[in-house]
Motif scaffolding. Structure first.
Motif, PDB file in Angstrom:
ATOM      1  N   ILE E 236      -6.742 -70.029   6.773  1.00  0.00           N
ATOM      2  CA  ILE E 236      -7.846 -69.199   5.850  1.00  0.00           C
ATOM      3  C   ILE E 236      -9.335 -70.008   5.697  1.00  0.00           C
ATOM      4  O   ILE E 236      -9.254 -71.087   6.230  1.00  0.00           O
ATOM      5  CB  ILE E 236      -7.100 -69.133   4.439  1.00  0.00           C
ATOM      6  CG1 ILE E 236      -7.026 -70.135   3.436  1.00  0.00           C
ATOM      7  CG2 ILE E 236      -5.779 -68.346   4.466  1.00  0.00           C
ATOM      8  CD1 ILE E 236      -6.877 -69.982   2.202  1.00  0.00           C
ATOM      9  N   THR E 237     -10.222 -69.384   5.364  1.00  0.00           N
ATOM     10  CA  THR E 237     -11.368 -69.967   5.253  1.00  0.00           C
ATOM     11  C   THR E 237     -11.467 -70.609   3.813  1.00  0.00           C
ATOM     12  O   THR E 237     -10.823 -70.536   2.740  1.00  0.00           O
ATOM     13  CB  THR E 237     -12.637 -68.711   5.204  1.00  0.00           C
ATOM     14  OG1 THR E 237     -12.453 -67.977   4.021  1.00  0.00           O
ATOM     15  CG2 THR E 237     -12.459 -68.169   6.463  1.00  0.00           C
ATOM     16  N   SER E 238     -12.488 -71.473   3.650  1.00  0.00           N
ATOM     17  CA  SER E 238     -12.631 -72.104   2.298  1.00  0.00           C
ATOM     18  C   SER E 238     -13.009 -71.215   1.370  1.00  0.00           C
ATOM     19  O   SER E 238     -12.786 -71.192   0.097  1.00  0.00           O
ATOM     20  CB  SER E 238     -13.604 -73.326   2.332  1.00  0.00           C
ATOM     21  OG  SER E 238     -14.866 -72.821   2.926  1.00  0.00           O
ATOM     22  N   ARG E 239     -13.872 -69.967   1.592  1.00  0.00           N
ATOM     23  CA  ARG E 239     -13.909 -68.808   0.873  1.00  0.00           C
ATOM     24  C   ARG E 239     -12.728 -68.299   0.173  1.00  0.00           C
ATOM     25  O   ARG E 239     -12.850 -67.957  -0.930  1.00  0.00           O
ATOM     26  CB  ARG E 239     -15.035 -67.951   1.420  1.00  0.00           C
ATOM     27  CG  ARG E 239     -16.185 -68.154   1.988  1.00  0.00           C
ATOM     28  CD  ARG E 239     -17.052 -66.939   2.203  1.00  0.00           C
ATOM     29  NE  ARG E 239     -18.090 -66.622   1.171  1.00  0.00           N
ATOM     30  CZ  ARG E 239     -18.993 -65.742   1.526  1.00  0.00           C
ATOM     31  NH1 ARG E 239     -19.106 -65.086   2.526  1.00  0.00           N
ATOM     32  NH2 ARG E 239     -19.932 -65.556   0.564  1.00  0.00           N
ATOM     33  N   GLU E 240     -11.621 -68.044   1.020  1.00  0.00           N
ATOM     34  CA  GLU E 240     -10.480 -67.537   0.658  1.00  0.00           C
ATOM     35  C   GLU E 240      -9.975 -68.435  -0.398  1.00  0.00           C
ATOM     36  O   GLU E 240      -9.451 -68.116  -1.522  1.00  0.00           O
ATOM     37  CB  GLU E 240      -9.670 -67.103   1.664  1.00  0.00           C
ATOM     38  CG  GLU E 240      -8.416 -66.422   1.323  1.00  0.00           C
ATOM     39  CD  GLU E 240      -7.419 -65.873   2.266  1.00  0.00           C
ATOM     40  OE1 GLU E 240      -8.005 -65.661   3.573  1.00  0.00           O
ATOM     41  OE2 GLU E 240      -6.228 -65.463   2.242  1.00  0.00           O
TER      42      GLU E 240
END
Lengths: 290, 290, 290, 290, 290, 290
Positions: E236-240
Motif C-alpha cells: 500500500i501507499t503511505s497515504r493509505e
C-alpha cells in the motif's frame, strides 16, 4: 544446458568441481548475530565469490596460477538465524568432517566468532597447533555483557584451548586495557599496530609447526576495507597485508587451515572490500596450499 | 559436501535440478552494450536470482506454489562483451535449442535488445504469434544513430517479422513522434500510459493464440523501479503490473515464452527493483506456465 | 572543434543557442543556505540539465516536440555562498532584465526562498498576478527563528505583496497551525493533500489572468522524489503532478513564469528525482510556453 | 545573458575559450562497451569536469597556475553506443585533426581501449615515440575471447605498432602469465607493483624523446580510486602518482600527448575518484604542457 | 550548559522531559538477530528519532499538535546481542513496568519478534484484547527452521495467547499456504493486499474494546519503504497507511499500545523510510493517545 | 525509566554527566552555509557522537582510558540557518562562557569558519597563544568573493589577531599562490604536504606555550576521509594524523582548546570518516586534556 559455473560468480573463480580430488575446501559461514555494532557480514561469503570473477587467475606476486591448486567451493553452511550456539556446533561438525577427509579448511565469514569452532576442531587434530591472528581488535574478552560466545571472545576462547603462548596476534589497535594485560601476563604475543615486521620475526620460531591463520578484514585500515562492521582508523594497507601473506608463504610454517572474516558488503558500494578479500583469498590459496 | 543451491541465491528459488523434466527454462542475457544512457543491466539476472531467496514460494494471489511448476535455471548465457551482433546470434541459437526441446523460454535481461533474437526464434516456431509488450518506451525506431540493432529498435524489428498488427504495446510514455505515427499507420496497438485496463480489452481478442510477452521493468514508475537504465516518471505501480500478470494468467492466451529486462542493480541500493523483478518472475511462472 | 552542447547534459536538452530569439529562459538558482534540515539543492539545477539527455524531445501527452518551443538555457546564476540577502537581490535583478526583454522566466532551484525575488519581479510587471503553488509545505511563516528570509517564508512574503486572495496552494500536508489559520483568515486558498481535483476547480476562476507557478518537488511523495531536503510521506504521485501540469496547459490561464525547486541530488542515488524534474520541465515548456 | 562556463563544471576549470590559441586540447571518450566486468566509465569525463570547479587553479607542487597554460576543453566526442570499431575510428580521425593543428591531445576515458586509436595517431606523427603506461593491468592480451579490440588489448596493440621495446609499463599487479612472459621475451619494460622508483630510473633513458603517457586510474589502490571498473588491491597511493607526474615534469622527456582513463563515477558516492582525477589532470597540464 | 534535547534528534521531537507526567512512553527495541534475510533494523529507532526534527509538530490531518499529547521518550532498551530469548524477557519486564505505571507503550523496532513480549504483557492486563496487525507477511509460522521465537512467528504466538479470533491482519501479501490455511481454519481475520477498506469494516466490530496495534513498515510498498529487511512489491501507499491510522483514530476502539517495526536505515540512503516512520508515529500519537 | 545515555550515541561515549566537574567540554557547531562546494557538515557533530559507541574506551597508543578524563558533551549549539555572522557571534559568546568557567573547549564542526570565533575567544584569554593548524587548504584568503567571513578565510583572520608568526599550518596542499606568498612574507609557518616530521621540529619551539589546535578532517587523504566537503588527493594517512596527535601529547605545549571540523557524513556511506573522527577525538581527549 546449464552454463558453466566456474566463471559465474556462484563459486570462487576456478574452484574445482570435485570435492574428493581437492586439497582445500572453501565454505561460507554466514552468521552475524552476535555483533554489537553493525550487522551484515552474513552476506560476505556470497559477495566475495560474486566479485571473484573480476580476478585474474595468475598471481604476479607468487608466479603461480589457480590451475595449480585444487580447491573445492562448498557454498555457504546453512546456519540457524539468531542462534549462536547451534551455529557454532554446526560449523564445528562440518570442520571435523573436512579434517577427517584431509582437507584444508578455508573459511569465509561472517562475524569473527565463526572462527572459534573451526579452530577448536583443528586443535583437536594438531597437538602442536599455533594460531596466527591479524585483526584490529584483541577479541580477548572472557565474556561480553555476560555472554561467553560473542564476536569479542573467540581469540580468548582458543587461547584457553591451545594455551596463550601459542597465539600470535598482529595489527591490534583496539581493546580493553584488561585484554592487553591478560595477554601480557599469560605470555600471549600481541603486536600492536604493525603486522609485517613483527610477523617476520615470529615466523622463524614457528618453523615446521602446524599453524591456523585467522584474518579479520578490519586489520586493514578503513580506507582499504570500509565494508566491515567496525571501521577503526590507523590500520595497515592492503599492500602490507599482501606482503604478510607472502611472508608466510615463504616461511617454513605448515598452514593447516585459514579464514577471512567480517566482510560486510552493505557498507561498501564500490565493493572494494569484497574485491580485496577475494584477491587475498587467491593469494592465500596460491601461497599456503601446497 | 556441497551445500544445497536451491536456497542459495545462485539459482532462482525452487528451480528444478533437472533440465529434461522441466517445462520452462530461466536464462540470463547479461548484455548492456548498446544502451545510450546508463549501463549496468548486465548484472540484472544474477541479482534477481540472489534476492529470490527472500521470496515465499507460495503466491496468495494465485493460490499456487513454486513446487507446482517445474522450471530449470540454466544460469547466464556467456556473451562477448561489446559485440552486439554476435551476442544476438548466440541468444538466438540457444533459444532455438530450447524450443526444439519444447521448453518455455523465460529470459532475464539485460538490455531490451536481447528480447529480439528470442522473439525471432519463437516466431519461427509459432506461425500465429502475437507479442505483448509492456514498457515505458516505444522501442520502435528503425535504427538508432545509424545502427539497426540497438536497445531502441527491438519492437520495430519484431513487428517487421510478425507484422505490426500482431504487436500490442502497453504503458508507453516515451518515444519519438515518428514512432507513434508509424504504429498508427501500420495498425500496431499502442496503449499510452495505461496497462491493465487496455490489456483487459485486448486479451479476449488473443484467445487461444500463442503469445510472447516482453516486459521492460521501466514500465513501472521510477518509484517502483529505480534500478534501471532510463527512469521515466509517470509509470504504473507494481500493483498494476501484478494485476496485469494475473489478468493474462486468467485469460485464454497461450503464453509460449516471456522475459523481464532492464534491471540495473547498481542504481538501487535497497535492491527494491531486483526484489520486485523476482516476485514478478514468480507470479509469471505460477500464472503462465501451465 | 567543440562538440555540440545540445545533447551534452551541459544545457537542458534542445535549448536554443540564441537568447534573443527565445521566448523562455531557463536559469539555475544554486542556493541552499537557509534550509533548516538537509542542504544540497544547490546542485539541483546542474543535475536536472545533466540527466535531461535521457529524455525524448517529444511528449506523447501533449503531442508536441521541444523543437516547437524556443527556450534558452542561461546556466546557473552565480550566487554568493551563505549570503541570502545578496543572493535574492542578484536573482531579482536578473529577472527584471529577463522581463524587460519579454522572456518567460523558467527557474530551477535551489531552496524555495529563491522563488521570492522572482515572484516579486513578476508581480511588478503584472498587476493582476496570481500565484499557483504546489508544495508539501505551507511556507507561510512570517519569519523563521527570527529571520524574515528563510525557506519557510516565501509564500507568505509574496502573499504580502500580491494579496493572500491571489495565492493558491495545493498539495499542502505540513505546516504550523498558525499558518493554516492565517491562510483561512486572509482568504488565501489552500488545498490540503490533493492537487489535481481542487486545481481543476480553481483554474476556470483564473481564466485569462497572468499566473506564476511555483512547484516544490516535495509536493510529490518521497517515493517519487526522495532527492529533496525534506521528505514528507503522503504526497501525490508523479502521474498526478503531470496531470496537473496538463490541466493548466489546457486551461485559459496565462502562464507568465514558473519554477521547480528543492531538487537535492545527493539523497537520490538513482537520480530518479532529477530525471522526474527534467521530464516535468519538458512538459511545462511544451504545455505552458505558447 | 549566458553565465560564464569557466567556473560552471561544464568545461574543465580555467579551460581557454579559444581552440586556435590553445596548446593542448581536452576531449572525453565516453565509451565503456567492451569492458568485461563493471561498465560506467562513459560518464567519467563529464564527472571529472563537473568536480574540477572544486580545484584551486594553483599548484603548490609545481608553483604554477592554470592561467599559465592555454588549453581548450572540446567536450565529449560523440560515439556510437555498442560499436567499438567505429568508435575507435572516430577517435582516431579526431586525433589526426588535433595533431595536424599542432595540439597536444589530453584524453579523458572511458575504458582503456580508447587510448589505442590516440596512440596510433600519435605514433604516425612521431617516429621515435615511446609510451609510458601506468596501470594495475598489463592490457597485453592479443585478443580477449576472440576479439582483437578489447579493454584487455590496447597496450599489446600499440606495442605491435611502435615495438615492445618502446613501451614502459609501471605499477602492474594483474595479468595472465602469458602476458608477463610475452613482455619479457620481447624486451618490453614492466615494473610490477611500483611506479615512482622504477620510473625515475627509466626517465633518463628517454631524455629528449617524444613520449605518450597513458594512465589507468586503477593503478591507484582501490582506497584511492574506488570508482573504477576493476578494483584491485595493493595499488599505489595518490601521493605516489602525483610524485610520478612531477618526476616526469622534471625530466627531459617531451610529452606529446596523454590520457587518464577508467573513471567510473557510479561506484564512488563521495566522488573521490573523479576529484582525484581532476587534480591529476591539473598537475599533468601544469607539469607536462610547456 | 547542555543544549536542549527537544529539537536535537536525540529524543523524538517534542517528547516530554518527565516520565511521571506522560501518558505514553516511546522506547526502542534495537534487536534484529533472528531475521533470515537482511539485518539492520537495530538502528531503526535511533534513526526515527534523529529525523523526527524534520517534522512539523502540528498535524493538518487531525488538527492537533504534539503539545497536546504528553509522551516520554525513554531511549532504546539495552538488549544482549544475539540472544533472542533473553532480549524478549527484558522487553517483557520493561512493558510490565510501563503498564503498572499506566503508560501506553509505544514501541519502535527492531525486527517484528520484539512485538511479541509487548503484546503478551498487554494481554495480561487487558482480558478482552484484540490485535490489529498491518504487515506484508503473515508472521504466522509455528516455528521457523525449528525455532519458536523468530521474526516469522510473532503473530502466531500472540494468536495462541489471545485466540486467533481476536487477531486482525491487514495488507498481507506474503506467506506460506499453511499459514493462510491455519488462519482460515481458526477464524483469524486476514485481509489480503488491502488495508483501509477492510479495516473500516472491522473497526465497528471492535468498538470499545482494548486494541493493540502492531505495524510492520513493510506493509508499505517498497516504493514507500525501501529501508526494511524484506522488500515485497505490491504494497500500500503511505497515504493509505495514514488514512488507516486516521480511521482508527476516528473509531471507537481503545488503543492501549502500539508499535512500528522493521525500519532498517542502511538500505535507504534518502532516509525516506525513517522520515515516513517518524510521521506515522506523530499521527499515531496525535490520533490514538487520548 | 530513561535508559542510560552514556552508550547511546546521543552523547560522545563516556562523556561525564556533570558540566561543573568536567575539565573539557565538547560542543557541536552545525553550520555549513558558507561552503562553496559541497554542504553537509552541519550533520558532522551528531554523526561523530552516534558512531562513538563503536569505540573502545581505552587507547593502546596512550595506555589511558576515557574514565581518566572528565569531559562533558553539551550537544550542538543552536545556530540560525544561513546567517553566518550571527552564528559566529553565538559561538563566540558560548566559548567566552566556557573559558570563564575554566573549561577546555573541544569543538566539532561544521565548516572551518566556526573555528574563528572560538580562536578569537581563546586568544583573548591567552596572550601568548599559538595556533597549530592541520588542513589540506591554506584558508588564508582575506575575503572570498567579497565576503570576509567564509570557509576560506578563518586562518587569515586569526593570523590577523594573534600575528602570522604564531600560526603554524601543516599538511597544506591547496591554495592560491597569493596565500602562500602572504604566509611567506609575513613569517607564518606553512608545511606543505607533510604533517608529522615538520610538526616534530616545531613543537620544541612552542614548549610551555598555550596552543589552540584546529584540524580540518580533509588534511587526511580522501581515501581516509571521503566524507567531507572538498576531497583533495595526496593527503596524509590516519596513521600519520594519529602519530601527530601523539607527538603533541608527548610535547611540552599547553593545549588550551581544539577542534575537528568539516566531517560531512552524507558523502560517506560506510561512515568511515565519522568513525575516524570519533577515534581522533578520543585520542585528543586522552592525550591533550591533562
Amino acid at each position: 544446458m546449464r552454463f558453466d559455473d566456474t566463471y559465474s560468480g556462484k563459486v570462487f573463480i576456478k574452484s574445482h568441481p570435485n570435492y574428493e580430488e581437492s586439497k582445500a575446501v572453501i565454505y561460507g559461514m554466514p552468521m552475524d548475530w552476535t555483533v554489537s555494532f553493525r550487522p551484515g557480514s552474513r552476506f560476505g561469503p556470497a559477495k566475495i565469490r560474486e566479485v571473484s570473477i573480476g580476478l585474474e587467475e595468475y598471481s604476479p606476486y607468487l608466479d603461480r596460477d589457480l590451475d595449480d591448486v585444487k580447491f573445492f567451493d562448498a557454498g555457504d553452511i546453512p546456519l540457524p538465524f539468531g542462534n549462536a550456539e547451534q551455529s557454532l556446533e554446526i560449523i564445528n561438525n562440518y570442520i571435523h568432517q573436512l579434517l577427517k577427509d584431509d582437507k584444508i579448511p578455508v573459511g569465509l565469514g561472517g562475524e569473527h566468532l565463526v572462527s572459534l569452532p573451526v579452530m577448536k576442531a583443528v586443535a583437536e587434530k594438531y597437538d602442536d597447533l599455533a594460531v596466527i591472528h591479524m585483526d584490529a581488535h584483541t577479541d580477548l574478552r572472557e565474556h561480553y555483557e555476560g555472554y561467553e560466545y560473542s564476536h569479542s571472545t573467540p581469540i580468548r576462547k582458543i587461547a584457553d584451548v591451545i594455551g596463550p603462548k601459542n597465539v600470535y596476534s598482529f595489527g591490534i589497535r583496539s581493546g580493553m586495557k584488561e585484554e592487553f594485560d591478560w595477554a601480557k601476563e599469560n605470555g600471549m604475543h600481541i603486536s600492536k599496530f604493525e603486522v609485517l615486521e613483527p610477523l617476520k620475526k615470529v615466523l622463524p620460531t614457528l618453523d615446521g609447526r602446524p599453524v591456523y591463520i585467522t584474518i579479520d578484514i578490519d586489520v586493514l585500515d578503513p580506507a582499504h576495507a570500509p565494508g566491515t562492521g567496525t571501521v577503526d582508523a590507523g590500520g595497515i594497507t592492503s599492500r602490507e597485508l599482501l606482503a604478510a601473506i607472502h611472508a608466510i608463504a615463504a616461511s617454513g610454517v605448515n598452514v593447516v587451515g585459514f579464514d577471512l572474516v567480517e566482510v560486510a558488503p552493505v557498507y561498501d558500494h564500490s565493493d572494494q572490500t569484497a574485491n580485496t578479500a577475494s584477491k587475498l583469498i587467491r593469494e592465500m590459496l596460491l601461497g599456503w596450499v601446497r
